[in-house]
Design an enzyme around this catalytic site. Structure first.
Site, PDB file in Angstrom:
ATOM      1  N   ARG A 126       5.888  -0.503  -4.653  1.00 22.35           N
ATOM      2  CA  ARG A 126       5.529  -1.010  -3.557  1.00 22.35           C
ATOM      3  C   ARG A 126       4.504  -2.430  -3.819  1.00 22.35           C
ATOM      4  NH1 ARG A 126       6.771   2.044   0.825  1.00 22.35           N
ATOM      5  NH2 ARG A 126       4.998   1.224   2.053  1.00 22.35           N
ATOM      6  N   CYS A 180       0.819  -1.203  -0.136  1.00 26.67           N
ATOM      7  CA  CYS A 180      -0.100  -0.220  -0.104  1.00 26.67           C
ATOM      8  C   CYS A 180       0.847   1.333   0.063  1.00 26.67           C
ATOM      9  CB  CYS A 180      -0.931   0.038   1.277  1.00 26.67           C
ATOM     10  SG  CYS A 180      -2.226  -1.363   1.193  1.00 26.67           S
ATOM     11  N   HIS A 197      19.832 -36.713  -1.792  1.00 27.82           N
ATOM     12  CA  HIS A 197      18.764 -37.196  -0.541  1.00 27.82           C
ATOM     13  C   HIS A 197      17.351 -36.902  -1.120  1.00 27.82           C
ATOM     14  CE1 HIS A 197      21.731 -38.351   2.246  1.00 27.82           C
ATOM     15  NE2 HIS A 197      22.558 -37.040   1.748  1.00 27.82           N
ATOM     16  N   GLU A 203      20.056 -16.841  -3.710  1.00 30.31           N
ATOM     17  CA  GLU A 203      19.712 -15.552  -4.179  1.00 30.31           C
ATOM     18  C   GLU A 203      19.532 -15.694  -5.604  1.00 30.31           C
ATOM     19  OE1 GLU A 203      18.817 -12.934  -2.882  1.00 30.31           O
ATOM     20  OE2 GLU A 203      18.991 -11.464  -4.279  1.00 30.31           O
ATOM     21  N   TRP A 210      -2.535  -2.790  -1.758  1.00 21.83           N
ATOM     22  CA  TRP A 210      -2.239  -4.423  -1.969  1.00 21.83           C
ATOM     23  C   TRP A 210      -3.331  -5.116  -0.830  1.00 21.83           C
ATOM     24  CZ3 TRP A 210       0.148  -8.616   0.550  1.00 21.83           C
ATOM     25  CH2 TRP A 210       1.016  -9.260  -0.245  1.00 21.83           C
ATOM     26  N   GLU A 244      11.256 -15.089  -8.646  1.00 28.01           N
ATOM     27  CA  GLU A 244      10.395 -13.861  -8.359  1.00 28.01           C
ATOM     28  C   GLU A 244       9.952 -13.029  -9.661  1.00 28.01           C
ATOM     29  OE1 GLU A 244      11.968 -10.835  -4.998  1.00 28.01           O
ATOM     30  OE2 GLU A 244      13.649 -11.537  -6.196  1.00 28.01           O
ATOM     31  N   LYS A 281      15.781 -14.697  -7.152  1.00 29.92           N
ATOM     32  CA  LYS A 281      15.795 -13.717  -8.283  1.00 29.92           C
ATOM     33  C   LYS A 281      15.141 -14.200  -9.480  1.00 29.92           C
ATOM     34  CE  LYS A 281      16.500 -10.829  -6.768  1.00 29.92           C
ATOM     35  NZ  LYS A 281      16.601 -10.440  -5.597  1.00 29.92           N
ATOM     36  N   LYS A 325       7.459  -4.403  -2.859  1.00 33.81           N
ATOM     37  CA  LYS A 325       8.873  -4.174  -2.571  1.00 33.81           C
ATOM     38  C   LYS A 325       9.265  -4.135  -1.115  1.00 33.81           C
ATOM     39  CE  LYS A 325      12.961  -2.561  -3.169  1.00 33.81           C
ATOM     40  NZ  LYS A 325      13.992  -3.483  -4.008  1.00 33.81           N
ATOM     41  N   ASN A 376      -2.334   2.091   5.321  1.00 30.85           N
ATOM     42  CA  ASN A 376      -1.326   1.128   5.052  1.00 30.85           C
ATOM     43  C   ASN A 376      -1.267   0.399   6.400  1.00 30.85           C
ATOM     44  OD1 ASN A 376       0.714  -0.283   4.286  1.00 30.85           O
ATOM     45  ND2 ASN A 376       2.322   1.368   4.233  1.00 30.85           N
ATOM     46  N   GLY A 377      -1.334  -0.972   6.142  1.00 31.07           N
ATOM     47  CA  GLY A 377      -1.155  -1.675   7.475  1.00 31.07           C
ATOM     48  C   GLY A 377      -2.331  -2.583   7.855  1.00 31.07           C
TER      49      GLY A 377
HETATM   50  C1  G6P Z   1      10.607  -8.193  -0.037  1.00 27.26           C
HETATM   51  C2  G6P Z   1      11.431  -7.776  -1.501  1.00 27.26           C
HETATM   52  C3  G6P Z   1      12.635  -8.556  -1.302  1.00 27.26           C
HETATM   53  C4  G6P Z   1      13.206  -8.210   0.082  1.00 27.26           C
HETATM   54  C5  G6P Z   1      12.364  -8.522   1.143  1.00 27.26           C
HETATM   55  C6  G6P Z   1      13.008  -8.017   2.595  1.00 27.26           C
HETATM   56  O1  G6P Z   1      10.320  -9.712  -0.337  1.00 27.26           O
HETATM   57  O2  G6P Z   1      10.788  -8.134  -2.613  1.00 27.26           O
HETATM   58  O3  G6P Z   1      13.494  -8.001  -2.581  1.00 27.26           O
HETATM   59  O4  G6P Z   1      14.466  -9.050  -0.138  1.00 27.26           O
HETATM   60  O5  G6P Z   1      11.253  -7.989   1.126  1.00 27.26           O
HETATM   61  O6  G6P Z   1      12.868  -6.724   2.562  1.00 27.26           O
HETATM   62  P1  G6P Z   1      13.924  -5.755   3.320  1.00 27.26           P
HETATM   63  O7  G6P Z   1      13.423  -4.409   2.981  1.00 27.26           O
HETATM   64  O8  G6P Z   1      13.600  -6.245   4.785  1.00 27.26           O
HETATM   65  O9  G6P Z   1      15.338  -6.070   2.876  1.00 27.26           O
END
Ligand code: G6P
Length: 614
Positions: free
Chosen positions: A27, A2, A510, A487, A81, A494, A491, A609, A107-108
């Protein structure tokens, strides 16, 4: 998650609100809306016009002729959102009580909304949406007599949960009220009017003069004035800060996507994070207010984070344990906060977060503090909640990161961890002066090595196009390379929506190996010499079961080509820093696969985000 924007001043509000919401698109959202005092035709009596739409902001732009069709100089806007109630016009914000006496964006999450709603319904209140936010609108309507601050203060005593609220009271044209608890909200001021927003980029075109308001602070804005109050309505004085970075930093600057731009910004981001912490070839972390004794007395490190920041913690575990020889525990913040953690004395707790607003990470920080431990935060967003509540803050200087999938913030978090590890190694007498000088010199060379990887992006793009229609892609690695694989896999999934998993290569036998079929892509990351042969054996195992194998390794490890169908090399570096280099081709691979599939790279479906709710 949001996004909120509010403006009151001398200009037309709607175009400013829409433009601000556009800057907050990163966001994540599924519907949007605005509320403006004045309405379509200027009437004598002030009225609030509310316009909402499901889907992309584009719809709202079209409905309002980019805001030009909505007249009025004071309003609030929101990208939603969905949490309570499906994405729909009726559930989108602004939400309001009868006759729009109170109009709210939120937002929240209001945790006790159900019980509050039942009580309101018993008292005859009619609800139209499934949102927790509508409860806030009705409650404020109930508490509001003459004084908005008084109504908001009463609300704060009755609701539980997290909130950033932007509020209009129908009989107070030209005024915006706002309040926050555990959800981000900033205030901006300028000669042309005043603003509220979830994040700086939303208002940066108009002002750099912002105030990061604290938890439980109420704000009243008019076009000329800003006042702050505590929950008991006492007026407060607040400091404003000047934002240093400029609008270009939050624009695409000629790149097709923010993600690609941010991948390219990594050399600069690492330089900006490392250089100020190096003096005379030595690591200098005096900003953290930690003495050599403080660093030497640490017996254990507990790291907590979510998402990619968690993968930084995983990398840190291998790197710090190897160099500093103290145990490092790593937890997902969402697990840590509920597992009643046991933290021994002299445990340094480190929370890593780009946004500094992730609800679980913030809760984990509070949990550690409540257990009597000092918390260090590695954070990118200045003035964010985690930065404010931590005992010491190590800022990463990545600049604004807009793309949902993190790249440059991740890289600067790694750099921060390296600096900390070197400083601790020195304090504990395990890193001598020469080693420190060598490590620092190599750290300062990483940006240039990343630039070299970026020059070869066409090879990765070509490869990505070959596999953009894969159903499953696996990553394998050992030690540090396992952390990098996690990671790389995150990526990819996502932004490309391809199912992907990363395995510690030793675990293949395993179970996972049964998933290997003809033609399936397996990416083996191998930068650690002591584990190289073992990883090669694992690659042989999957290849002999039909997998197509991509090897990612450092120049010099040419025997990789004996096994891999395709190999990507990164420049040589000290092995403990290898994660900073191998992640770059993995980011590019994810980017080009998503691009090849024609997906919305910067705003992947269902993701946000900044995850400000649990
Ligand atoms: C979301 C973002 C990720 C990020 C994660 C943690 O899932 O899409 O890219 O790593 O949050 O966010 P932060 O702001 O705490 O690093």
């Amino acid at each position: 998650m949001c996004g909120i924007v509010g403006y009151t001043g001398g200009s037309q509000a709607a175009p400013i609100l829409l433009e601000g919401l556009e800057k907050l698109e990163y966001r994540g959202y599924d519907s949007a809306g605005i509320a403006v005092f004045g309405g379509k035709e200027k009437k004598k009596e002030p009225s609030i016009e509310v316009i909402k739409a499901k889907g992309r902001l584009k719809v709202l732009f079209e409905m309002t002729d980019s805001g030009k069709a909505v007249h009025g100089t004071c309003g609030i806007g929101h990208t939603r959102w969905a949490t309570h109630g499906e994405p729909s016009v009726v559930n989108s914000h602004p939400q309001y009580a009868k006759d729009k006496r109170v109009v709210v964006v939120h937002n929240g999450i209001i945790e006790n909304y159900q019980e509050l709603k039942e009580r309101l319904v018993r008292d005859g209140c009619e609800f139209v949406s499934d949102t927790d936010t509508e409860v806030v609108a009705h409650l404020l309507d109930r508490y509001y007599e003459k004084d908005p601050v008084d109504a908001i203060s009463k609300l704060m005593y009755h609701v539980r949960g997290s909130y950033a609220l932007g509020i209009l009271f129908g009989d107070r044209p030209g005024e915006i009220y706002a309040v926050r608890k555990d959800s981000p909200l900033i205030v901006g001021r300028s000669a042309g009017g005043n603003f509220i927003a979830s994040d700086v980029p939303a208002i940066l075109r108009y002002t750099r003069d912002v105030c990061f308001i604290e938890n439980q602070v109420i704000v009243r804005l008019t076009g000329k004035d800003i006042q702050f109050f505590d929950v008991d309505k006492a007026e407060l004085k607040k400091e404003f800060t000047q934002i240093q970075w400029d609008t270009e930093a939050a624009e695409k600057g000629g790149f097709k996507h923010f993600m690609l731009k941010e991948i390219y910004e990594q050399p600069k981001a690492i330089r900006d994070t490392v250089s100020p912490r190096v003096k005379d070839g030595k690591v200098n972390l005096e900003e953290l207010h930690l003495t050599q004794e403080d660093l030497a007395s640490v017996r254990r490190i507990q790291m907590v984070a979510c998402g990619s920041a968690y993968h930084v913690c995983m990398t840190a575990r291998y790197m710090v344990e190897g160099l500093v020889r103290i145990p490092v525990d790593v937890d997902l913040a969402s697990e840590f906060r509920y597992r009643r953690p046991i933290l021994e004395e002299n445990t340094l707790v480190i929370v890593i977060s780009q946004s500094g607003e992730t609800a679980d990470s913030l809760a984990a920080l509070r949990e550690a503090k409540s257990l009597g431990h000092k918390v260090m935060a590695i954070v990118n967003v200045v003035g964010s909640s985690i930065a404010r509540e931590a005992d010491s803050v190590f800022y990463t200087w990545a600049g604004p990161e807009i793309s949902v999938a993190t790249t440059k913030a991740y890289s600067t978090q790694l750099a921060a961890v390296y600096l900390l590890a070197i400083a601790m190694g020195r304090a504990r007498g395990l890193v001598d002066e020469q080693t420190e000088a060598d490590m620092v010199a190599e750290l300062l060379r990483l940006p240039e090595k990343i630039e070299r990887i970026l020059e070869e992006k066409e090879r990765i793009q070509w490869f990505a196009n070959k596999f953009s229609h894969s159903r499953d892609i696996f990553f394998i690695g050992r030690g540090l390379d396992y952390a990098s694989s996690l990671e790389g896999s995150l990526k990819l999934k996502e932004i490309s929506y391809i199912h992907s998993e990363a395995y510690a290569a030793g675990e293949l036998k395993h179970g996972t190996i049964s998933l290997i079929e003809d033609g399936i892509l397996v990416i083996g990351v191998a930068t650690q010499s002591s584990l190289f042969e073992k990883l090669i054996s694992n690659m042989v195992e999957v290849k002999s079961r039909g997998a197509y194998v991509l090897g990612v390794t450092s120049y010099g490890n040419y025997s990789m080509e004996d096994v891999a169908n395709y190999t990507i090399y990164v420049p040589k570096t000290m092995e403990c820093f290898a994660a900073s280099l191998v992640v770059v081709p993995l980011q590019l691979l994810a980017y080009y696969v998503a691009l090849g599939k024609g997906l919305d790279v910067d705003k992947p479906r269902n993701l946000a985000k900044s995850v400000t709710v649990e």
